[in-house]
Design an enzyme around this catalytic site. Structure first.
Site, mmCIF file in Angstrom:
data_model
loop_
_atom_site.group_PDB
_atom_site.id
_atom_site.type_symbol
_atom_site.label_atom_id
_atom_site.label_comp_id
_atom_site.label_asym_id
_atom_site.label_seq_id
_atom_site.Cartn_x
_atom_site.Cartn_y
_atom_site.Cartn_z
ATOM 1 N N GLY A 26 0.819 -1.212 0.000
ATOM 2 C CA GLY A 26 0.000 0.000 0.000
ATOM 3 C C GLY A 26 0.846 1.252 0.000
ATOM 4 N N GLY A 28 -0.612 4.299 0.261
ATOM 5 C CA GLY A 28 -1.517 5.356 0.725
ATOM 6 C C GLY A 28 -0.833 6.140 1.835
ATOM 7 C CG PHE A 29 -2.762 9.364 4.011
ATOM 8 C CD1 PHE A 29 -2.152 10.609 4.096
ATOM 9 C CD2 PHE A 29 -3.942 9.258 3.295
ATOM 10 C CE1 PHE A 29 -2.700 11.720 3.492
ATOM 11 C CE2 PHE A 29 -4.506 10.369 2.689
ATOM 12 C CZ PHE A 29 -3.889 11.593 2.793
ATOM 13 N N GLY A 30 -0.476 5.551 5.083
ATOM 14 C CA GLY A 30 0.366 4.754 5.966
ATOM 15 C C GLY A 30 1.591 4.209 5.253
ATOM 16 C CD GLU A 186 -15.182 16.960 3.320
ATOM 17 O OE1 GLU A 186 -14.541 17.405 4.274
ATOM 18 O OE2 GLU A 186 -14.795 16.003 2.622
ATOM 19 C CG ASP A 315 -8.412 3.835 6.782
ATOM 20 O OD1 ASP A 315 -8.039 4.549 7.732
ATOM 21 O OD2 ASP A 315 -8.989 4.291 5.775
ATOM 22 C CB ALA A 331 -4.828 11.261 6.665
HETATM 23 C C1 LIG Z 1 -13.340 10.375 0.419
HETATM 24 C C2 LIG Z 1 -12.475 10.329 1.653
HETATM 25 C C3 LIG Z 1 -12.234 11.485 2.361
HETATM 26 C C4 LIG Z 1 -11.434 11.456 3.495
HETATM 27 N N1 LIG Z 1 -11.199 12.616 4.166
HETATM 28 C C5 LIG Z 1 -10.349 12.615 5.215
HETATM 29 C C6 LIG Z 1 -10.018 13.830 5.881
HETATM 30 O O1 LIG Z 1 -10.528 14.899 5.533
HETATM 31 N N2 LIG Z 1 -9.129 13.774 6.919
HETATM 32 C C7 LIG Z 1 -8.560 12.596 7.309
HETATM 33 O O2 LIG Z 1 -7.743 12.596 8.226
HETATM 34 N N3 LIG Z 1 -8.869 11.427 6.726
HETATM 35 C C8 LIG Z 1 -9.751 11.404 5.675
HETATM 36 N N4 LIG Z 1 -10.051 10.230 5.063
HETATM 37 C C9 LIG Z 1 -9.512 8.977 5.599
HETATM 38 C C10 LIG Z 1 -8.065 8.768 5.164
HETATM 39 O O3 LIG Z 1 -7.928 9.005 3.792
HETATM 40 C C11 LIG Z 1 -7.674 7.340 5.532
HETATM 41 O O4 LIG Z 1 -7.810 7.185 6.909
HETATM 42 C C12 LIG Z 1 -6.248 7.051 5.102
HETATM 43 O O5 LIG Z 1 -6.137 7.127 3.707
HETATM 44 C C13 LIG Z 1 -5.817 5.665 5.579
HETATM 45 O O6 LIG Z 1 -4.530 5.405 5.125
HETATM 46 P P1 LIG Z 1 -4.087 3.926 4.763
HETATM 47 O O7 LIG Z 1 -2.647 3.995 4.436
HETATM 48 O O8 LIG Z 1 -4.553 2.996 5.804
HETATM 49 O O9 LIG Z 1 -4.933 3.550 3.454
HETATM 50 P P2 LIG Z 1 -5.030 4.290 2.069
HETATM 51 O O10 LIG Z 1 -4.541 5.680 2.146
HETATM 52 O O11 LIG Z 1 -6.421 4.069 1.603
HETATM 53 O O12 LIG Z 1 -4.019 3.499 1.136
HETATM 54 C C14 LIG Z 1 -4.196 2.165 0.774
HETATM 55 C C15 LIG Z 1 -3.302 1.885 -0.406
HETATM 56 O O13 LIG Z 1 -3.236 0.485 -0.584
HETATM 57 C C16 LIG Z 1 -3.351 0.179 -1.946
HETATM 58 N N5 LIG Z 1 -3.894 -1.176 -2.020
HETATM 59 C C17 LIG Z 1 -5.104 -1.600 -1.598
HETATM 60 N N6 LIG Z 1 -5.231 -2.917 -1.798
HETATM 61 C C18 LIG Z 1 -4.065 -3.323 -2.334
HETATM 62 C C19 LIG Z 1 -3.595 -4.592 -2.775
HETATM 63 N N7 LIG Z 1 -4.331 -5.704 -2.675
HETATM 64 N N8 LIG Z 1 -2.356 -4.671 -3.311
HETATM 65 C C20 LIG Z 1 -1.586 -3.545 -3.436
HETATM 66 N N9 LIG Z 1 -1.998 -2.341 -3.031
HETATM 67 C C21 LIG Z 1 -3.208 -2.229 -2.488
HETATM 68 C C22 LIG Z 1 -4.270 1.249 -2.486
HETATM 69 O O14 LIG Z 1 -4.110 1.401 -3.886
HETATM 70 C C23 LIG Z 1 -3.823 2.474 -1.697
HETATM 71 O O15 LIG Z 1 -2.808 3.168 -2.360
HETATM 72 C C24 LIG Z 1 -10.868 10.229 3.929
HETATM 73 C C25 LIG Z 1 -11.119 9.060 3.208
HETATM 74 C C26 LIG Z 1 -11.913 9.104 2.069
HETATM 75 C C27 LIG Z 1 -12.170 7.846 1.288
#
Ligand SMILES: Cc1cc2nc3c(=O)[nH]c(=O)nc-3n(C[C@H](O)[C@H](O)[C@H](O)COP(=O)(O)OP(=O)(O)OC[C@H]3O[C@@H](n4cnc5c(N)ncnc54)[C@H](O)[C@@H]3O)c2cc1C
Length: 459
Positions: A26, A28-30, A186, A315, A331
């Site tokens: 992943g 994403g943010f993490g 939003e 998440d 995030a």
């Molecule tokens: C529409 C929306 C608005 C939001 N607004 C806010 C806000 O205003 N403030 C805030 O703090 N938080 C907000 N959030 C929440 C925040 O974005 C999440 O808490 C954060 O992104 C979690 O980070 P993460 O790294 O766990 O997952 P993510 O950032 O979702 O990253 C997951 C990554 O894993 C990758 N992935 C998934 N499955 C696989 C796989 N099988 N193989 C390879 N890669 C994979 C994805 O492509 C992605 O790049 C919002 C979320 C959404 C959906």
């Protein structure tokens, strides 16, 4: 097939003097933060993502409502990490693991070995077991989702205008948003802004201002992670913008063009799903205990019980704070978890004891529309214009890349001054577009009514 290399055919722990291999699933943010934290350290890092870009999800709704373009909120992961010499980026979808042999399995059956694994694949919205609803009411998680929502919203206006031109009449459009969390609020506020201001002058046969925007929330208040007075203020702000807010209203069924809430069927032209959390299936694949949303019940140091070298963050992680509340799926939590995990991995390598993760809540904010937002940080509560400025500032500084910051600021300035949207394109040809919105009953192109008759009919 993934190109086979020596480093990918054996666990690095078996090779003397080779740095330990940390695999991150992943970007994403993490995951991205973890890669940044490990950059320049004595470890070999492989970051796997199924997309080539990192998405700044908090601003996705602005892509969905035509304020911003996708490139302004998404950046290629490879580019972000190009200076990190010990980090390689692999485009691929993780499908599972061989835990005994410590490998991650990709979609093409290739395997990537790890010494440490950080799983940060995030979550999607959940349809509570009704996955077939997604077609009728898409959710917002990826750039593709945002473009699909934008397409449906803009197309609804186009088809209504066409029908009005051809037949002399069209009912006002109905937009339904399901879920009164930050994303739902939003989206609803922004769609009301499109209908009442941004598009009002562009359409001549329909009055876009007559469109109804309805927000359905199952609980007794919107934005229920905020203090009740802030929720109430946000509701008033939304209503001022023309959004009808329905509380204690669970959506129990969805069929193309109709949403059932509180036993009543509501006709709608576009429905958007903004509620529910379903963590990536990759949590369950670890064989660990998960909660109802599929989040892994992690140890206090974010490792998976019984699997000390595997961490689940962001998440996908279920961890209680000292006050008993879950660490929220936001995030900042994902960023902090990534930082704590990387520190523990580096402590392991120095034979130092690990530290438990503690979430530092820096506050929350949500925007409702132009000049309207709410902010809550400890005892500090802000509303209205000041809160909105704070929201703008935090989001601009959090964006990745100077170019994106500059470009978003200039689009926001333009939208603020002119009330126009700069990303109003619908791509695809007319027939495909109508297929995409098949529940909109647009009339086939026929002979337009003569101008005089049309003017008469529209009166
Ligand atoms: C529409 C929306 C608005 C939001 N607004 C806010 C806000 O205003 N403030 C805030 O703090 N938080 C907000 N959030 C929440 C925040 O974005 C999440 O808490 C954060 O992104 C979690 O980070 P993460 O790294 O766990 O997952 P993510 O950032 O979702 O990253 C997951 C990554 O894993 C990758 N992935 C998934 N499955 C696989 C796989 N099988 N193989 C390879 N890669 C994979 C994805 O492509 C992605 O790049 C919002 C979320 C959404 C959906």
């Amino acid at each position: 097939m993934f190109r086979s290399r020596e480093v990918f055919t054996q666990s690095t722990s078996e090779v003397k003097d080779m740095p330990k291999r940390v695999v991150i699933i992943g970007g994403g943010f993490g995951g991205l933060e973890a890669a940044k934290q490990l950059s320049g350290k004595d470890v070999a890092v492989t970051l796997i993502d199924k997309k080539n870009h990192h998405t700044f999800q908090p601003l996705l709704y602005q892509v969905a409502t035509a304020v911003l373009s996708p490139g302004e909120i998404a950046s290629p992961i490879r580019r972000i990490l190009y200076k990190a010499k010990n980090v390689e980026v692999v485009l691929g979808e993780a499908k599972g693991y061989d835990l005994e042999n410590r490998t991650v399995k990709l979609h093409d059956s290739s395997e990537i070995p790890f010494d440490y694994l950080i799983v940060a694949a995030g979550a999607r919205h959940s349809y509570f077991g009704n996955d077939d609803w997604e077609d009728s009411a898409p959710g917002l998680k990826t750039v593709e989702d945002a473009l699909e929502i934008r397409r449906r919203v803009l197309l609804a206006f186009e088809l209504a205008e066409r029908e009005a031109i051809l037949t002399g009449k069209h009912k006002p459009l109905n937009f339904v948003v399901v879920g009164g969390g930050a994303t739902g609020v939003e989206l609803a506020g922004a769609i009301a802004g499109i209908a009442r201001q941004a598009l009002a002058k562009d359409f001549k046969a329909i009055n876009t201002k007559e469109s109804r925007v309805m927000l359905y929330e199952g609980s007794d208040r919107i934005l229920n992670s905020f203090a009740p007075d802030l929720s109430e203020r946000a509701k008033r702000d939304l209503e001022d913008l023309g959004v009808e807010v329905f509380l204690n209203s669970f959506v129990t069924d969805l069929k193309d063009g109709n949403v059932k809430a509180s036993d009543e069927w509501i006709e709608c032209d576009v429905a958007i799903w903004a509620t529910g959390v379903a963590a990536s299936f990759l949590g369950k694949e670890l064989g660990a205990e998960t909660d109802k949303a599929g989040r892994v019940l992690v140890n206090d140091d974010l490792s998976v019980p019984g699997k000390e070298n595997i961490f689940v963050i962001g998440d996908m992680a279920h961890l209680k704070q000292k006050n008993g509340d879950l660490v929220p799926g936001v995030a900042p939590a994902a960023l902090q978890m990534a930082q704590a995990t990387c520190k523990n991995i580096l402590r392991d390598l120095k034979n130092e004891p690990r530290e438990n993760f503690e979430y530092r809540d820096k506050g929350s904010m949500a925007t409702i529309g132009r000049n309207r937002a709410i902010v809550e940080a400890g005892s500090l509560k802000l509303t209205g214009f000041i809160a909105w400025l704070a929201w703008l500032f935090i989001h601009v500084i959090s964006l990745i890349g100077f170019r994106n910051k500059l470009s978003v600021m200039s689009d926001w300035f333009w939208a603020y001054v002119t009330r126009e949207r700069s990303a109003l394109l619908i791509t695809g040809d007319a027939e495909q577009l109508q297929d995409a919105l098949r529940f909109l009953e647009a009339k086939p192109i026929a002979e337009p009514l003569p101008k005089k008759a049309r003017r008469k009919a529209l009166k």
